[in-house]
Design a protein around this motif. Structure first.
Motif, PDB file in Angstrom:
ATOM      1  N   GLY A  42      29.130 -53.001 -33.621  1.00  0.00           N
ATOM      2  CA  GLY A  42      29.349 -52.537 -34.989  1.00  0.00           C
ATOM      3  C   GLY A  42      30.817 -52.377 -35.346  1.00  0.00           C
ATOM      4  N   MET A  43      31.699 -52.501 -34.344  1.00  0.00           N
ATOM      5  CA  MET A  43      33.143 -52.329 -34.593  1.00  0.00           C
ATOM      6  C   MET A  43      33.913 -53.643 -34.497  1.00  0.00           C
ATOM      7  N   ILE A  44      33.225 -54.739 -34.182  1.00  0.00           N
ATOM      8  CA  ILE A  44      33.902 -56.024 -34.007  1.00  0.00           C
ATOM      9  C   ILE A  44      33.395 -57.018 -35.050  1.00  0.00           C
ATOM     10  N   PRO A  45      34.249 -57.444 -35.969  1.00  0.00           N
ATOM     11  CA  PRO A  45      33.829 -58.422 -36.985  1.00  0.00           C
ATOM     12  C   PRO A  45      33.357 -59.718 -36.328  1.00  0.00           C
ATOM     13  N   ASP A  46      32.368 -60.326 -36.913  1.00  0.00           N
ATOM     14  CA  ASP A  46      31.866 -61.633 -36.461  1.00  0.00           C
ATOM     15  C   ASP A  46      31.258 -61.572 -35.058  1.00  0.00           C
ATOM     16  N   SER A  47      30.779 -60.415 -34.658  1.00  0.00           N
ATOM     17  CA  SER A  47      30.093 -60.302 -33.365  1.00  0.00           C
ATOM     18  C   SER A  47      28.593 -60.481 -33.582  1.00  0.00           C
ATOM     19  N   LYS A  48      27.869 -60.609 -32.458  1.00  0.00           N
ATOM     20  CA  LYS A  48      26.419 -60.726 -32.525  1.00  0.00           C
ATOM     21  C   LYS A  48      25.808 -60.073 -31.292  1.00  0.00           C
ATOM     22  N   ASP A 130      32.518 -48.596 -25.286  1.00  0.00           N
ATOM     23  CA  ASP A 130      32.573 -48.887 -26.722  1.00  0.00           C
ATOM     24  C   ASP A 130      33.964 -49.322 -27.185  1.00  0.00           C
ATOM     25  N   PHE A 131      34.948 -48.415 -27.042  1.00  0.00           N
ATOM     26  CA  PHE A 131      36.285 -48.696 -27.566  1.00  0.00           C
ATOM     27  C   PHE A 131      37.052 -49.670 -26.680  1.00  0.00           C
ATOM     28  N   ALA A 132      36.747 -49.689 -25.375  1.00  0.00           N
ATOM     29  CA  ALA A 132      37.412 -50.629 -24.474  1.00  0.00           C
ATOM     30  C   ALA A 132      37.104 -52.069 -24.871  1.00  0.00           C
ATOM     31  N   ILE A 133      35.835 -52.349 -25.101  1.00  0.00           N
ATOM     32  CA  ILE A 133      35.443 -53.706 -25.494  1.00  0.00           C
ATOM     33  C   ILE A 133      35.987 -54.036 -26.873  1.00  0.00           C
ATOM     34  N   ARG A 134      35.911 -53.080 -27.776  1.00  0.00           N
ATOM     35  CA  ARG A 134      36.457 -53.318 -29.125  1.00  0.00           C
ATOM     36  C   ARG A 134      37.934 -53.691 -29.054  1.00  0.00           C
ATOM     37  N   ASP A 135      38.707 -52.903 -28.308  1.00  0.00           N
ATOM     38  CA  ASP A 135      40.153 -53.127 -28.257  1.00  0.00           C
ATOM     39  C   ASP A 135      40.482 -54.470 -27.614  1.00  0.00           C
ATOM     40  N   TYR A 136      39.739 -54.840 -26.568  1.00  0.00           N
ATOM     41  CA  TYR A 136      39.997 -56.137 -25.923  1.00  0.00           C
ATOM     42  C   TYR A 136      39.670 -57.276 -26.881  1.00  0.00           C
ATOM     43  N   GLY A 155      44.030 -59.413  -5.511  1.00  0.00           N
ATOM     44  CA  GLY A 155      43.241 -58.193  -5.295  1.00  0.00           C
ATOM     45  C   GLY A 155      42.581 -57.750  -6.579  1.00  0.00           C
ATOM     46  N   PHE A 156      42.410 -56.443  -6.722  1.00  0.00           N
ATOM     47  CA  PHE A 156      41.756 -55.909  -7.921  1.00  0.00           C
ATOM     48  C   PHE A 156      42.614 -54.806  -8.536  1.00  0.00           C
ATOM     49  N   GLN A 157      42.663 -54.811  -9.848  1.00  0.00           N
ATOM     50  CA  GLN A 157      43.333 -53.713 -10.555  1.00  0.00           C
ATOM     51  C   GLN A 157      42.281 -52.825 -11.191  1.00  0.00           C
ATOM     52  N   ASN A 158      42.323 -51.541 -10.841  1.00  0.00           N
ATOM     53  CA  ASN A 158      41.425 -50.542 -11.414  1.00  0.00           C
ATOM     54  C   ASN A 158      42.209 -49.696 -12.411  1.00  0.00           C
ATOM     55  N   ASN A 159      42.040 -49.934 -13.677  1.00  0.00           N
ATOM     56  CA  ASN A 159      42.746 -49.139 -14.682  1.00  0.00           C
ATOM     57  C   ASN A 159      42.208 -47.713 -14.716  1.00  0.00           C
ATOM     58  N   PRO A 160      43.027 -46.742 -15.083  1.00  0.00           N
ATOM     59  CA  PRO A 160      42.552 -45.348 -15.191  1.00  0.00           C
ATOM     60  C   PRO A 160      41.353 -45.255 -16.129  1.00  0.00           C
ATOM     61  N   GLU A 161      40.437 -44.374 -15.784  1.00  0.00           N
ATOM     62  CA  GLU A 161      39.231 -44.227 -16.601  1.00  0.00           C
ATOM     63  C   GLU A 161      39.521 -43.503 -17.909  1.00  0.00           C
ATOM     64  N   ALA A 162      38.834 -43.934 -18.942  1.00  0.00           N
ATOM     65  CA  ALA A 162      38.925 -43.247 -20.231  1.00  0.00           C
ATOM     66  C   ALA A 162      38.091 -41.972 -20.183  1.00  0.00           C
ATOM     67  N   PRO A 163      38.504 -40.919 -20.873  1.00  0.00           N
ATOM     68  CA  PRO A 163      37.670 -39.714 -20.934  1.00  0.00           C
ATOM     69  C   PRO A 163      36.422 -39.995 -21.759  1.00  0.00           C
ATOM     70  N   PRO A 164      35.373 -39.176 -21.616  1.00  0.00           N
ATOM     71  CA  PRO A 164      34.170 -39.367 -22.438  1.00  0.00           C
ATOM     72  C   PRO A 164      34.511 -39.300 -23.926  1.00  0.00           C
ATOM     73  N   ILE A 165      33.786 -40.062 -24.715  1.00  0.00           N
ATOM     74  CA  ILE A 165      33.996 -40.043 -26.167  1.00  0.00           C
ATOM     75  C   ILE A 165      33.460 -38.724 -26.706  1.00  0.00           C
ATOM     76  N   GLU A 166      34.341 -37.949 -27.294  1.00  0.00           N
ATOM     77  CA  GLU A 166      33.946 -36.625 -27.792  1.00  0.00           C
ATOM     78  C   GLU A 166      33.436 -36.675 -29.227  1.00  0.00           C
ATOM     79  N   SER A 170      32.509 -40.798 -34.850  1.00  0.00           N
ATOM     80  CA  SER A 170      33.453 -41.896 -35.077  1.00  0.00           C
ATOM     81  C   SER A 170      32.847 -43.252 -34.746  1.00  0.00           C
ATOM     82  N   LEU A 171      31.696 -43.247 -34.102  1.00  0.00           N
ATOM     83  CA  LEU A 171      31.018 -44.495 -33.753  1.00  0.00           C
ATOM     84  C   LEU A 171      30.176 -44.996 -34.926  1.00  0.00           C
ATOM     85  N   PRO A 172      29.957 -46.293 -35.010  1.00  0.00           N
ATOM     86  CA  PRO A 172      29.129 -46.830 -36.105  1.00  0.00           C
ATOM     87  C   PRO A 172      27.663 -46.479 -35.914  1.00  0.00           C
ATOM     88  N   TRP A 173      26.877 -46.674 -36.945  1.00  0.00           N
ATOM     89  CA  TRP A 173      25.432 -46.481 -36.842  1.00  0.00           C
ATOM     90  C   TRP A 173      24.825 -47.741 -36.233  1.00  0.00           C
TER      91      TRP A 173
END
Length: 493
Positions: A42-48, A130-136, A155-166, A170-173
């Motif tokens: 719901g946050m990415i135009p032209d998605s399916k 939610d926001f990670a995929i949107r931003d990418y 190897g592998f890069q592990n990015n710091p975890e995002a805090p829970p969405i409070e 702010s999320l779409p329906w």
């Protein structure tokens, strides 16, 4: 990026990557909405969003879609993981430029193992995505995406975890994404009024149940709430935009966890005058249940789990047998329908405790039940328990060839075949009682759609029952053969 959110085709009738917290094919064909995929969509135009199982989209048809998109986000599950990997490899062959992200409980627990499974998987995002995929999708570099894990410098890069969405407001329906991409008439759950629509009013669950997959791997134990106004507004929009809709289901881990919040929300839902159902714990008191009933609540999904108090203690259920009795009596007094969930094979299980659970279920006599084999999914305390005690059979799959549950562990004196047999005994003793048969026949007599539904469900259940009986027989034959070889005695017959 043109983005495809995929709940992939796998076993027939399997929706393990959808919103369901128990990923396996049910005894009766059931489809839950892919809620988690629909938030970022719901946050990415032209998605399916493609929810392949209920829309009967084949693997070949799914693979052909690869050329139309730049980013694929696949919600995977432990039982369906191997099939999911094969699908994305085929899609990558069709479109080598396609970026592939896996999300869902397995990738949170074992992100690097997920990436090692196939080079077709470019990255994973742990927990809420939610926001990670949107931003990418909107252009942010992978190195700056919280909770992402990907290959880098051998190897592998592990990015710091995002805090829970409070701020859940702010999320779409998700219902607007359903309207755009899904056919709501294809979703059915036997104990709900169909067609139905489901979505969340909260995220996370404060309860500590050791077997429950989602709070321990995906949504977390921190309980976060949408505002009551946001929920009511989405309900109103849903009722206006889904003609023929019979019910809204609030698919929270536990909808009515807090009394004050539930009563406040119910006061506002009441103004819409519609039918809804939800999840519930047996700790809910009479006043809260009455407020729910007055606001249009019809049915509650309730996790009773076991009729043995020690089992409940072992799994940290935070409830007692007496609470369950009192809660069920209150529901019946108020005219609330209850669908009860029970589990066979929890820590401490014996033939005697299973017998207690069957007798308890018959005593409660709720409208319908579901009996599951306890599945120790990686990332749960239940999994740690069976691993620590040497009970898990790593070589055993979690499902049969069509996605139905099989135990991947066994207890001393209670083997895999007997666990499956007890599930069948549980269903048989509960449903083949005269009062229950009469209840079902009476509903079918006066409702043509109910009659058709019951006929379909009976055929599906009987087909599965014959498969289970064959599995039990094979396990017993194998045990006898082993006993003959070793000179041991055979129990459980």
């Amino acid at each position: 990026m043109r983005t495809l959110f995929l709940n992939p085709p796998s076993f027939e009738g399997f929706d393990g990557g959808a919103s369901s917290r128990w990923p396996a094919a049910r005894e009766i064909e059931s489809y839950w909405y892919p809620v988690w995929l629909c938030y970022p969509a719901g946050m990415i135009p032209d998605s399916k969003v493609l929810d392949a199982p209920p829309h009967k989209v084949s693997i070949d048809q799914t693979v052909k879609l690869a050329s139309d998109y730049e980013l694929l986000v696949l919600f995977t599950s432990t039982p369906g993981f191997n099939v999911d990997v094969k699908i994305v490899e085929m899609m990558k062959d069709n479109n080598p430029k396609l970026k592939v992200a896996f999300v869902g409980p397995p990738v949170t627990i074992e992100p690097e193992r997920t990436l090692r499974a196939s080079k077709a998987i470019d990255f994973v995002v742990k927990k809420e995505f939610d926001f990670a995929i949107r931003d990418y999708a909107l252009g942010k570099p992978l190195e700056e995406i919280p909770s992402a894990v990907f290959r880098k410098n051998g190897g592998f890069q592990n990015n710091p975890e995002a805090p829970p969405i409070e701020n859940l407001d702010s999320l779409p329906w998700v219902t607007q994404v359903y309207k755009r991409d899904l056919d709501f008439r294809r979703y059915n759950v036997p104990f709900l009024l169909n067609p139905y629509v489901s979505f969340y009013t909260t995220r996370g669950c404060p309860a500590q149940c050791t077997f429950c997959l989602w709070p321990q791997t995906h949504s977390g134990h921190r309980w976060r709430l949408r505002s009551s106004d946001d929920i009511v507004n989405e309900c109103r929009w849903t009722l206006e935009n889904f003609p023929g809709l019979k019910e809204i289901f609030f698919d929270d881990d536990t909808f009515n966890y807090q009394k004050a919040r539930t009563i406040e929300l119910c006061a506002k839902l009441k103004t819409l005058n519609f039918t809804w159902s939800c999840t519930s714990r047996v700790t809910t008191d009479y006043d809260t249940l009455k407020a729910m009933k007055d606001a249009g609540c019809r049915l509650l999904i309730v996790g009773y789990e076991s009729g043995d108090q020690q089992i409940l203690k072992n799994i940290k259920k935070g409830a007692t047998i007496d609470m369950a009795r009192r809660f069920t009596a209150n529901c019946k007094k108020l005219g609330l329908t209850v669908h009860g969930d029970f589990i066979v094979g929890l820590p401490g299980e014996t033939r005697e405790t299973i017998r207690k659970s069957i007798d308890f279920a018959k005593e409660l006599d709720v409208e319908t039940i579901q009996v599951s084999i306890g599945h120790p999914f990686p990332g749960t305390e239940f999994y740690d328990h069976v691993k620590k005690n040497g009970l898990i059979t790593i070589d055993e799959v979690m499902t049969d060839e069509v996605g139905h549950q099989l135990p991947n562990y066994q207890y001393p004196g209670l083997d895999r075949g007997e666990l499956v047999d007890w599930v069948e005994r549980f269903y048989g003793e509960f449903y083949f009682r005269p009062k229950v048969v009469f209840r079902l026949v009476r509903k079918a007599m006066f409702d043509n759609s109910e009659r058709k539904r019951l006929y379909k469900e009976a055929r599906e259940y009987l087909a599965l029952r014959s498969k289970r009986k064959l599995f039990v027989k094979e396990q017993r034959d194998q045990k006898r053969e082993t006993a003959l070889t070793t000179g041991a005695s055979v129990s459980g017959d």
